[in-house]
Design a protein around this motif. Structure first.
Motif, PDB file in Angstrom:
ATOM      1  N   ILE A 246      51.845  29.175   6.221  1.00  0.00           N
ATOM      2  CA  ILE A 246      53.194  28.545   5.904  1.00  0.00           C
ATOM      3  C   ILE A 246      52.722  26.899   5.799  1.00  0.00           C
ATOM      4  N   ILE A 247      52.066  26.706   7.040  1.00  0.00           N
ATOM      5  CA  ILE A 247      51.646  25.132   7.360  1.00  0.00           C
ATOM      6  C   ILE A 247      50.845  24.589   6.031  1.00  0.00           C
TER       7      ILE A 247
ATOM      8  N   GLN B  68      62.880  19.921  -2.971  1.00  0.00           N
ATOM      9  CA  GLN B  68      62.390  18.881  -3.680  1.00  0.00           C
ATOM     10  C   GLN B  68      63.319  18.470  -4.808  1.00  0.00           C
TER      11      GLN B  68
ATOM     12  N   ARG C 117      51.518  21.462  -0.925  1.00  0.00           N
ATOM     13  CA  ARG C 117      52.751  21.141  -1.880  1.00  0.00           C
ATOM     14  C   ARG C 117      52.907  19.521  -1.722  1.00  0.00           C
ATOM     15  N   ILE C 118      52.727  19.116  -0.541  1.00  0.00           N
ATOM     16  CA  ILE C 118      52.744  17.539  -0.271  1.00  0.00           C
ATOM     17  C   ILE C 118      51.587  16.944  -0.958  1.00  0.00           C
TER      18      ILE C 118
ATOM     19  N   PHE D 235      60.218  25.074  -1.009  1.00  0.00           N
ATOM     20  CA  PHE D 235      59.982  23.625  -0.816  1.00  0.00           C
ATOM     21  C   PHE D 235      60.276  23.014  -2.202  1.00  0.00           C
TER      22      PHE D 235
ATOM     23  N   THR E 299      50.432  25.944   2.985  1.00  0.00           N
ATOM     24  CA  THR E 299      51.128  25.950   1.806  1.00  0.00           C
ATOM     25  C   THR E 299      52.089  24.599   1.792  1.00  0.00           C
ATOM     26  N   VAL E 300      52.578  24.196   2.718  1.00  0.00           N
ATOM     27  CA  VAL E 300      53.358  22.898   2.848  1.00  0.00           C
ATOM     28  C   VAL E 300      52.554  21.697   2.667  1.00  0.00           C
ATOM     29  N   LEU E 301      51.356  21.699   3.291  1.00  0.00           N
ATOM     30  CA  LEU E 301      50.367  20.644   3.015  1.00  0.00           C
ATOM     31  C   LEU E 301      50.003  20.513   1.833  1.00  0.00           C
TER      32      LEU E 301
ATOM     33  N   TYR F 269      53.101  32.576   0.562  1.00  0.00           N
ATOM     34  CA  TYR F 269      52.578  31.415   0.000  1.00  0.00           C
ATOM     35  C   TYR F 269      53.635  31.183  -1.536  1.00  0.00           C
TER      36      TYR F 269
ATOM     37  N   VAL G 115      57.370  30.351   0.296  1.00  0.00           N
ATOM     38  CA  VAL G 115      57.440  28.694   0.969  1.00  0.00           C
ATOM     39  C   VAL G 115      57.160  27.861   0.009  1.00  0.00           C
ATOM     40  N   GLY G 116      56.508  28.083  -1.151  1.00  0.00           N
ATOM     41  CA  GLY G 116      56.298  27.058  -2.103  1.00  0.00           C
ATOM     42  C   GLY G 116      57.548  26.851  -3.230  1.00  0.00           C
TER      43      GLY G 116
END
Length: 256
Positions: free
Chosen positions: A65-66, A236, A72-73, A232, A68-70, A225, A228-229
């Motif tokens: 999860i972490i 967004q 996406r950022i 996000f 994936t967020v990284l 993945y 979570v994406g």
């Protein structure tokens, strides 16, 4: 519509790549050779393993999860550009239709005039018809590399997360993947001329079904993945879309 068809084609090609190319059955580690392994797959595998083992005491689900967020950022600027381009294209569809109807003749001179008027319309509204494809192309190697990192990192397959095994397919996760993809597509199309287009309505269901089917056969870690994406991207879209739409309407509301 062409962008959507391009996206489907990319996903089909991606599925073919994911199905067995690039040493998919070979474990990944620091000794793995080749540009693909050294610069794409192993860094993601190392990052997931480091976060899982050193921070979360073998919490590989939380690590995915972490990461994936990284990721996406990391591609957030491209996604914002895609979002703006997509909505701008959708909002100018009525004007684009008028131009095409005005120059409907097939002779060369008329078609040349159609191209000129179309480009002028794009420039007037600040629309780049190719900008929406950039994030898709940027995400392809990331998603494929992350899939390989998941498949080739043996530690991931040995741990559960919530109710599912990370290394095995999960029907529930496939359904959640379908649902979140559908919601993301629905939110992006809501309130635009594309929402009334029958062809776009087909794509609204086709893309989530395809990704849901992929998730049904791939390890649940990859479905995690995707979910979570998607979440996000939903956040967004909600945070960026409304002010962006207000700005677009303010700048272009008077044009027809």
């Amino acid at each position: 519509m062409r962008k959507r068809l391009l996206l489907v084609g990319i996903l089909i090609a991606m599925a073919a790549l994911l199905s067995g190319c690039f040493e998919i059955n070979e474990p990944i580690d620091s000794d793995s050779e080749g540009i693909w392994n050294s610069f794409f797959v192993y860094p993601l595998s190392f990052l997931v393993t480091y976060i899982a083992e050193d921070i979360f005491d073998h919490g590989f689900g939380a690590a995915i999860i972490i990461v994936t967020v990284l990721l996406r950022i990391l591609i957030l600027p491209l996604n914002i550009k895609q979002l703006k381009s997509t909505h701008a294209m959708q909002l100018i569809q009525p004007e684009l239709k008028e131009v095409r109807e005005k120059y409907s003749s097939k002779d060369a001179q008329t078609q040349q005039k159609l191209q000129q008027e179309t480009m002028a319309l794009f420039q007037r509204h600040g629309v780049n018809p190719l900008a929406g494809c950039l994030p898709i192309l940027a995400q392809m190697p990331i998603l494929i590399a992350f899939y390989h990192a998941i498949m080739r990192t043996e530690e991931i397959s040995n741990y559960p997360f919530l109710w599912f095994e990370l290394g095995s397919p999960s029907i529930i996760m496939a359904v959640i993947t379908f649902a979140t993809t559908f919601i993301q597509q629905k939110i992006m199309m809501s309130g635009t001329p594309a929402s009334a287009n029958p062809q776009m309505q087909v794509m609204l269901y086709l893309l989530p079904v395809m990704i849901g089917v992929f998730a049904l056969f791939f390890p649940a870690a990859l479905a995690l993945y995707w979910v979570v994406g998607n979440l996000f991207m939903i956040a967004q879209t909600l945070l960026i879309r409304r002010p962006m739409m207000r700005e677009f309407e303010k700048n272009n509301g008077g044009s027809k």
